[in-house]
Design an enzyme around this catalytic site. Structure first.
Site, PDB file in Angstrom:
ATOM      1  N   LYS A 127      16.001   6.558  10.969  1.00 55.03           N
ATOM      2  CA  LYS A 127      15.713   5.219  11.469  1.00 55.03           C
ATOM      3  C   LYS A 127      16.652   4.905  12.635  1.00 55.03           C
ATOM      4  O   LYS A 127      17.862   5.097  12.549  1.00 55.03           O
ATOM      5  CB  LYS A 127      15.916   4.182  10.357  1.00 55.03           C
ATOM      6  N   LYS A 178      -0.075   5.289   6.256  1.00 55.75           N
ATOM      7  CA  LYS A 178       0.526   4.971   4.965  1.00 55.75           C
ATOM      8  C   LYS A 178      -0.574   4.416   4.071  1.00 55.75           C
ATOM      9  O   LYS A 178      -0.953   3.243   4.189  1.00 55.75           O
ATOM     10  CB  LYS A 178       1.658   3.966   5.135  1.00 55.75           C
TER      11      LYS A 178
END
Length: 375
Positions: free
Chosen positions: A175, A274
């Site tokens: 991230k 997702k």
């Protein structure tokens, strides 16, 4: 909280369960810092006691309605299910009417598919038509996945990367975007030095905005295989991809599944799908195929949801094929509704058992309804 909502015409009972899962440590993203995950589990139980489970775990700020709206709308939708003949009909109704509530659609479609597979005595990936279910030898039931590595300092990132590589992961994800670019570059440099041969995915969660081109060019020397959601909005991502050779991936900026075909070719190198955030498993598999056919790689990932949602995503990833998935997130949770699918040698292992291959443990589910998972 557990709510009994309806019975289908064939006697299948419909119940909804809430859960709260705390993370072992906070996860900072370009949009917010996560400390827990709240969601809903939908259970369909037929007249022979077989269960099908689906997960709805929306996140505020990550597209689609939040948990409160999803819960109210899903309960209302399910209370009207008494006129529906069976689980397969319920899934078809969800495909037709829940496009605006993607997490609710994922839960209904997932639960119906899980129950259908269990009734047929087959795995969910086989029900979805995945060639991976019939893969020979050591490839059978193996879904390669990336590891999400953390760490605020370069040294912490390097240690996490070395640990992931030692566990067999060939693709690492980090991230970025919620700190100065120079600090992110130092973290990425440390990861690349610690894992020179690993595939590298960087995820900014839309944080860079108008600075995205500069960030992409600054990080290009580390040869990321993909830069996920450096800015927000599909048009902005397309423009950025036209200006840089760094592969760009759309994630939160993906159009709804029902409208995806109108945006193809997508204009980015990759898309992150997702399933728990998008819709029913069959629709996600179809979207992955459409993206691949139009020149965009489809990377299937988890949404940091419960073991039920991660398992559904793993079966979808196996059916869809494509690059290594992003499924190694269950270890980030203090506790879960059941034991998650095993991750060994950089891959999720799909069980040979029917359906998802797992189901929530009643004791754990009771304990986690109010976040009672310690810490």
């Amino acid at each position: 909280m557990t709510v009994a909502l309806a019975s289908l015409r064939d006697g299948t009972a419909v119940t909804l369960h809430r859960y709260v899962l705390r993370l072992r440590r906070p996860l900072a993203t370009g949009r917010r810092t996560l400390r827990e995950r709240r969601g809903l589990l939908l259970c369909l139980t037929d007249d022979e006691g077989r269960e099908g489970w689906g997960d709805a775990a929306p996140l505020e700020g990550f597209g689609g309605p939040g948990l409160a709206t999803t819960a109210r709308s899903l309960e209302r939708w399910l209370r009207g299910a008494g006129e529906v003949a069976d689980a397969e009909s319920l899934a078809r109704r969800a495909d037709e009417t829940l496009g605006g509530l993607p997490c609710a659609w994922a839960a209904v479609g997932g639960a119906a598919a899980d129950l259908s597979a269990r009734r047929r005595g087959t795995t969910l990936v086989a029900l979805l038509g995945g060639a991976a279910a019939a893969a020979p030898g050591p490839l059978a039931g193996r879904v390669p996945t990336a590891a999400l590595v953390g760490g605020e300092s370069p040294a912490e990132v390097a240690a996490a990367a070395e640990a992931a590589v030692s566990e067999g992961f060939g693709t690492l994800k980090l991230k970025v975007g919620y700190r100065p670019l120079a600090h992110d570059a130092a973290r990425v440099a440390a990861l690349r030095e610690a894992a020179p041969d690993a595939g590298l995915r960087l995820d900014a969660n839309g944080a860079w905005g108008g600075e995205s081109l500069g960030a992409a060019e600054a990080l290009a020397r580390f040869e990321p295989e993909v830069l996920e959601e450096p800015c927000r909005g599909l048009d902005a991502l397309r423009r950025l991809q036209s200006l840089t050779g760094v592969p760009i991936a759309a994630d939160e900026s993906l159009p709804p599944l029902a409208d995806l075909h109108r945006h193809l070719p997508l204009g980015t190198s990759a898309a992150v799908l997702k399933p728990s955030a998008l819709g029913g498993p069959s629709a996600v598999v179809a979207a992955a195929a459409a993206l691949a056919d139009s020149g965009t790689a489809a990377i299937v990932g988890s949404f940091l949801e419960s073991a039920v949602g991660v398992a559904a995503a793993a079966h979808v990833a196996a059916a869809a094929g494509g690059p290594p998935a992003g499924l190694a997130t269950s270890a980030m949770l203090q506790d879960d509704v059941c034991e998650p699918l095993r991750v060994t040698d950089g891959a999720v292992r799909l069980p040979a058992a029917s359906g998802l291959g797992l189901a929530p443990d009643p004791g754990r589910l009771a304990r986690l309804r109010d976040g009672g998972n310690g810490g």
